[in-house]
Design a protein around this motif. Structure first.
Motif, short mmCIF file in Angstrom:
data_model
loop_
_atom_site.label_atom_id
_atom_site.label_comp_id
_atom_site.label_asym_id
_atom_site.label_seq_id
_atom_site.Cartn_x
_atom_site.Cartn_y
_atom_site.Cartn_z
N UNK A 32 -6.34 -5.07 -23.71
CA UNK A 32 -6.66 -4.00 -24.37
C UNK A 32 -5.96 -3.52 -25.50
N UNK A 33 -4.58 -3.48 -25.44
CA UNK A 33 -3.67 -2.98 -26.41
C UNK A 33 -3.93 -3.87 -27.60
N UNK A 34 -3.74 -4.85 -27.54
CA UNK A 34 -3.74 -6.19 -28.41
C UNK A 34 -5.13 -6.24 -29.35
N UNK A 35 -6.12 -6.12 -28.53
CA UNK A 35 -7.60 -6.63 -29.02
C UNK A 35 -8.01 -5.18 -29.80
N UNK A 36 -7.64 -3.92 -28.94
CA UNK A 36 -8.28 -2.72 -29.75
C UNK A 36 -7.29 -2.19 -30.56
N UNK A 37 -6.00 -2.59 -30.72
CA UNK A 37 -4.74 -2.12 -31.40
C UNK A 37 -4.41 -0.81 -31.07
N UNK A 38 -4.13 -0.59 -29.79
CA UNK A 38 -3.90 0.79 -29.11
C UNK A 38 -2.23 0.72 -29.12
N UNK A 39 -1.78 1.89 -29.61
CA UNK A 39 -0.37 2.23 -29.28
C UNK A 39 -0.07 2.59 -27.93
N UNK A 40 1.28 2.80 -27.75
CA UNK A 40 1.43 3.30 -26.21
C UNK A 40 0.90 4.68 -26.05
N UNK A 41 0.87 5.56 -26.99
CA UNK A 41 0.24 6.90 -26.56
C UNK A 41 -1.43 6.73 -26.32
N UNK A 42 -1.95 5.80 -27.07
CA UNK A 42 -3.43 5.68 -26.97
C UNK A 42 -3.68 5.24 -25.48
N UNK A 43 -2.61 4.20 -25.07
CA UNK A 43 -2.96 3.56 -23.65
C UNK A 43 -2.61 4.78 -22.78
N UNK A 44 -1.63 5.56 -23.02
CA UNK A 44 -1.24 6.73 -21.85
C UNK A 44 -2.40 7.68 -21.92
N UNK A 45 -3.28 7.90 -23.01
CA UNK A 45 -4.37 8.76 -23.23
C UNK A 45 -5.66 8.04 -22.28
N UNK A 46 -5.80 6.82 -22.57
CA UNK A 46 -6.65 6.02 -21.68
C UNK A 46 -6.42 5.87 -20.23
N UNK A 47 -5.19 5.87 -19.70
CA UNK A 47 -4.90 6.20 -18.32
C UNK A 47 -5.07 7.59 -17.97
N UNK A 48 -4.59 8.61 -18.71
CA UNK A 48 -4.91 9.85 -18.17
C UNK A 48 -6.40 10.31 -18.00
N UNK A 49 -7.08 9.64 -19.05
CA UNK A 49 -8.56 9.86 -19.03
C UNK A 49 -9.26 9.03 -17.81
N UNK A 50 -8.72 7.91 -17.55
CA UNK A 50 -9.26 7.31 -16.09
C UNK A 50 -9.02 8.03 -14.86
N UNK A 51 -7.79 8.55 -15.00
CA UNK A 51 -7.35 9.67 -13.94
C UNK A 51 -8.33 10.77 -13.66
N UNK A 52 -8.41 11.37 -14.60
CA UNK A 52 -9.41 12.48 -14.92
C UNK A 52 -10.94 12.28 -14.70
N UNK A 53 -11.38 11.15 -14.87
CA UNK A 53 -12.81 10.89 -14.59
C UNK A 53 -13.22 10.38 -13.31
N UNK A 54 -12.00 9.92 -12.62
CA UNK A 54 -12.09 9.30 -11.41
C UNK A 54 -11.19 10.18 -10.12
N UNK A 55 -10.50 10.77 -10.46
CA UNK A 55 -9.60 11.21 -9.66
C UNK A 55 -8.56 10.53 -8.87
N UNK A 56 -8.47 8.92 -9.29
CA UNK A 56 -7.62 8.30 -8.70
C UNK A 56 -6.18 8.58 -9.57
N UNK A 57 -5.16 8.41 -8.79
CA UNK A 57 -3.82 8.71 -8.99
C UNK A 57 -3.32 7.24 -9.54
N UNK A 58 -2.64 7.18 -10.83
CA UNK A 58 -2.16 5.72 -11.20
C UNK A 58 -0.72 5.94 -11.67
N UNK A 59 0.06 5.42 -10.42
CA UNK A 59 1.34 5.49 -10.96
C UNK A 59 1.69 4.64 -12.12
#
Length: 81
Positions: A32-59
């Motif tokens: 994802x990071x390579x193909x979509x050209x996501x920086x580390x903050x973009x990826x963290x935002x993705x993880x946070x949004x996954x957590x918010x949408x699913x309620x799953x804690x992602x360490x």
């Protein structure tokens, strides 16, 4: 959530982070990071949004498991519903 629903959720989240990306060309095993050209903050935002949408804690130790759509689908469907 079904695997298809998880994939759809991930793409919806990513489309908000990288609206210019061509998601039709994104394969399940593409980095994802390579193909979509996501920086580390973009990826963290993705993880946070996954957590918010699913309620799953992602360490932080599990972030590497979410580098692909297949990884996201497998992680979220592996008894974490």
């Amino acid at each position: 959530m079904t695997p298809d629903a998880i994939r759809s959720l991930a793409i919806d989240i990513l489309s908000g982070i990288a609206p210019e990306a061509d998601f039709a060309a994104l394969g399940d095993d593409d980095a994802l990071r390579e193909v979509l050209d996501l920086d580390s903050m973009d990826f963290l935002n993705f993880i946070a949004a996954l957590h918010q949408a699913t309620g799953v804690d992602i360490p932080e130790a599990d972030y590497r498991k979410l580098f692909t759509l297949a990884g996201v689908r497998n992680y979220l469907s592996a008894g974490r519903e």
